[in-house]
Design a protein around this motif. Structure first.
Motif, short mmCIF file in Angstrom:
data_model
loop_
_atom_site.label_atom_id
_atom_site.label_comp_id
_atom_site.label_asym_id
_atom_site.label_seq_id
_atom_site.Cartn_x
_atom_site.Cartn_y
_atom_site.Cartn_z
N ASN A 132 -55.18 -23.64 56.77
CA ASN A 132 -55.22 -23.35 58.10
C ASN A 132 -53.45 -22.99 58.49
N ALA A 133 -52.42 -22.97 56.87
CA ALA A 133 -51.01 -23.17 57.32
C ALA A 133 -51.33 -21.92 57.01
N ILE A 134 -52.19 -21.82 55.88
CA ILE A 134 -51.54 -19.82 55.11
C ILE A 134 -52.67 -19.43 55.88
N LEU A 135 -53.90 -19.61 56.36
CA LEU A 135 -54.48 -18.64 57.28
C LEU A 135 -54.17 -17.85 58.13
N SER A 136 -53.14 -18.49 58.89
CA SER A 136 -52.26 -18.27 60.56
C SER A 136 -52.00 -17.25 59.70
N LEU A 137 -51.16 -17.22 58.34
CA LEU A 137 -50.03 -16.40 57.99
C LEU A 137 -50.59 -14.58 57.27
N CYS A 138 -51.82 -14.68 56.98
CA CYS A 138 -52.52 -14.03 56.77
C CYS A 138 -52.44 -12.19 57.18
N GLY A 139 -52.11 -11.12 57.20
CA GLY A 139 -52.07 -10.18 57.69
C GLY A 139 -51.07 -9.42 58.73
N VAL A 140 -49.57 -10.77 58.74
CA VAL A 140 -48.71 -10.90 60.06
C VAL A 140 -47.38 -11.23 59.47
N ASP A 141 -46.22 -10.93 59.92
CA ASP A 141 -45.33 -11.43 59.86
C ASP A 141 -45.14 -13.06 59.81
N GLY A 142 -44.86 -13.77 59.12
CA GLY A 142 -44.63 -15.30 58.59
C GLY A 142 -43.28 -15.79 58.74
N THR A 143 -42.53 -14.57 59.25
CA THR A 143 -41.33 -15.40 59.00
C THR A 143 -40.45 -16.42 59.51
N SER A 144 -40.52 -16.67 61.06
CA SER A 144 -40.89 -17.71 62.08
C SER A 144 -41.06 -19.25 61.24
N ALA A 145 -43.38 -19.31 61.30
CA ALA A 145 -43.80 -19.72 60.46
C ALA A 145 -43.28 -20.71 59.91
N PHE A 146 -43.14 -20.20 59.04
CA PHE A 146 -42.52 -20.04 57.29
C PHE A 146 -40.15 -20.94 57.63
N LYS A 147 -40.21 -20.70 57.82
CA LYS A 147 -38.67 -20.72 57.93
C LYS A 147 -39.07 -22.51 59.26
N ALA A 148 -39.79 -22.04 59.82
CA ALA A 148 -40.00 -23.07 60.83
C ALA A 148 -40.42 -24.75 60.48
N GLN A 149 -41.13 -24.67 59.28
CA GLN A 149 -41.58 -26.13 57.61
C GLN A 149 -40.86 -26.27 57.24
N HIS A 150 -40.25 -24.63 56.78
CA HIS A 150 -39.27 -24.61 54.88
C HIS A 150 -38.11 -24.59 55.25
N THR A 151 -37.01 -23.99 55.72
CA THR A 151 -35.89 -23.29 55.77
C THR A 151 -35.44 -24.50 54.97
N GLY A 152 -33.99 -24.64 53.95
CA GLY A 152 -33.27 -25.88 53.46
C GLY A 152 -34.27 -25.94 52.17
#
Length: 98
Positions: free
Chosen positions: A60-80
Motif C-alpha cells: 500500500n505504501a507504493i500503491l499510494s504513489l502510483c500515478g502521482v508526485d510521490g516526493t513528499s511521501a518518499f521524503k517523509a519516510q526516507h530522507t537521509g
C-alpha cells in the motif's frame, strides 16, 4: 607519437541509459495502477511496478504513489537514508518534462 593529453572516457561515463527518457505528468498519471505504477520524486520519473510487492513497508505504501508526485511521501519516510534512496534510483526511467 601519442598525444600527451588523455582522452576522456566519454563512452563509459555518459553512455545512454534506461533513464534517458522524458515524461509528462499526464504519462505518469496514466500509469497509476498495480500493473503499471509510475511515480515522480524530485522531478524524476520512476517505474515502481516490480517494487510494489517487495517494499518492506507493504504494498500500500507504493500503491499510494502510483500515478502521482510521490516526493513528499518518499521524503517523509526516507530522507537521509541511503538504502531507500539508492533503491529508488534503480527504478528511474527518466525526467519529468513538464
Amino acid at each position: 607519437t601519442p598525444s600527451s593529453t588523455p582522452t576522456p572516457a566519454v563512452s563509459k561515463t555518459q553512455a545512454p541509459t534506461a533513464s534517458a527518457g522524458e515524461y509528462t505528468t499526464a504519462q505518469v498519471k496514466a500509469n497509476s495502477g498495480a500493473s503499471n505504477c509510475w511515480t515522480i520524486v524530485d522531478d524524476n520519473v520512476y517505474n515502481l511496478t516490480s517494487w510494489i510487492n517487495s517494499h518492506p513497508g507493504g504494498s500500500n505504501a507504493i500503491l499510494s504513489l502510483c500515478g502521482v508526485d510521490g516526493t513528499s511521501a518518499f521524503k517523509a519516510q526516507h530522507t537521509g537514508r541511503a538504502g531507500p534512496i539508492g533503491q529508488l534510483d534503480s527504478y528511474k526511467i527518466g525526467k519529468l518534462k513538464d
